[in-house]
Motif scaffolding. Sequence first.
Motif, PDB file in Angstrom:
ATOM      1  N   ASN A  91      -5.154   1.938   2.779  1.00 29.30           N
ATOM      2  CA  ASN A  91      -4.649   0.552   2.813  1.00 29.30           C
ATOM      3  C   ASN A  91      -3.905   0.148   1.548  1.00 29.30           C
ATOM      4  N   GLN A  92      -3.996   0.981   0.504  1.00 24.50           N
ATOM      5  CA  GLN A  92      -3.261   0.620  -0.716  1.00 24.50           C
ATOM      6  C   GLN A  92      -2.006   1.456  -0.882  1.00 24.50           C
ATOM      7  N   ARG A  93      -1.718   2.243   0.128  1.00 23.41           N
ATOM      8  CA  ARG A  93      -0.615   3.174  -0.009  1.00 23.41           C
ATOM      9  C   ARG A  93       0.735   2.502   0.003  1.00 23.41           C
ATOM     10  N   PHE A  94       0.882   1.600   0.967  1.00 23.15           N
ATOM     11  CA  PHE A  94       2.201   1.003   1.072  1.00 23.15           C
ATOM     12  C   PHE A  94       2.301  -0.207   0.154  1.00 23.15           C
ATOM     13  N   VAL A  95       2.884   0.010  -1.000  1.00 19.75           N
ATOM     14  CA  VAL A  95       3.048  -1.055  -1.977  1.00 19.75           C
ATOM     15  C   VAL A  95       4.523  -1.128  -2.308  1.00 19.75           C
ATOM     16  N   LEU A  96       5.100  -2.301  -2.155  1.00 20.43           N
ATOM     17  CA  LEU A  96       6.519  -2.450  -2.501  1.00 20.43           C
ATOM     18  C   LEU A  96       6.663  -2.386  -4.010  1.00 20.43           C
ATOM     19  N   PRO A 154       6.054  -0.697   7.958  1.00 19.02           N
ATOM     20  CA  PRO A 154       5.794   0.555   7.236  1.00 19.02           C
ATOM     21  C   PRO A 154       5.740   1.763   8.173  1.00 19.02           C
ATOM     22  N   MET A 155       5.221   1.538   9.376  1.00 21.01           N
ATOM     23  CA  MET A 155       5.157   2.630  10.363  1.00 21.01           C
ATOM     24  C   MET A 155       6.544   3.134  10.726  1.00 21.01           C
ATOM     25  N   MET A 156       7.464   2.180  10.917  1.00 23.49           N
ATOM     26  CA  MET A 156       8.836   2.560  11.267  1.00 23.49           C
ATOM     27  C   MET A 156       9.482   3.320  10.122  1.00 23.49           C
TER      28      MET A 156
END
Length: 384
Positions: A91-96, A154-156
């Motif tokens: 859950n912390q992976r996608f960070v802008l 993020p999935m896309m």
Amino acid sequence: LDICVTDNSGVRCGDGNHVRLTRIQGNEVGHVQKIDTNDTLGSVTLTTLNTKPLVIEAESFLSPEECDYFVQMAKDEGLKESETVLNQPENQRFVLRDHDGNKKLSVREMRHTIQGSFDVFLEDEDILKLYKETGWDKNGDELITNDELKSFTPMMLQAEIQKIVKANPEKHSRMSKQVWLYPDRSKDKVFAEVQKRVAKVVGLPLELIKLSDFQVVSYGIKGHYNAHWDSARVEPKVPCCTRERTKQCRICRYMTILFYLNDVEEGGETAFPVANNSTLDYQTMMEKDLVDLYRKCEESPLKVSPAKGKAVIWYNHFVDDANGWLGPLDEFTFHGGCPVKNGVKWIANFWVKTTDHKIKDLKKMQKFYKASTEKQPKMSKEEL
Ligand SMILES: O=C(O)CCC(=O)C(=O)O
Ligand SMILES: [Fe+2]
């Protein structure tokens, strides 16, 4: 507590305080020392390549036969594509990575977002091509605003990236195959002799060396491993990983002994991109893309060329003065494998592991001590 260990001064027993992690004395760059190994190899010559971090090279640490033996062992066991390990929880992976905080992602910031989230290293052109194909950058200003962000998830993004790396696997942070080997500690004579040699050369207890991990890695053309640390920063609340442990833990590898198992035709050096920097700051490391050894290898201040049988040795951690065990991470050990340009590259990682529980480690070491003393057949009176 009666703790016994075997090292260069023989068997030493005590309460545990007599056992300390030690370092090879590197002295200055170019310093050469010859160590008798009392085995089939005879001796190993160590040369200090660098002092910040301390990096020591040993030409012919392994014989050509030993190298071939480990390669064959790896092939027999079967190598698998190396996974890229992301330390962050899902859950912390996608960070802008909006570094300048202007609520817009520049192409560079998008590159870093993708690096941090998916461990994939794209070029500016890849990002622009992506925008063109997906239309995510609606007004074509090469900036992604909050509003434009709403048009994709993020999935896309992940799906698009997967397409790119499928066609260009070298954009992964790591492109190699690997296998963990657990050569039976008493039965495999070659491995046992190498463990003894390692203990002799690095001057650590044989029982600690026997707790080490051994991994064989192979790289084909373009194969590489972007810069990383082999160990992790000390965090008192997160325990060190052990073979038994599956919960959140951190990797604790006191030292790395990297063996080159073949001669590489071209490329495949081991690079240390922050060696000898006066300070180490993450901002500069990001700005200069120092992680990206696939592209920035040439700029590295310290590079070690592969050669069959050579070992390169460094200490991922300092020693804690008080208890003589695992101390702070030496951040200057940041390193990786440069792309192979011609030929193949085979290495073996020999990682000397500890935890931050000295007593627990010493107790584990006792198992190896006892096994070795029990297996020794008692000498008969005739032999004496
Ligand atoms: O291939 C190399 O030279 C470096 C490999 C490495 O750093 C690793 O496997 O952890
Ligand atoms: Fe490494």
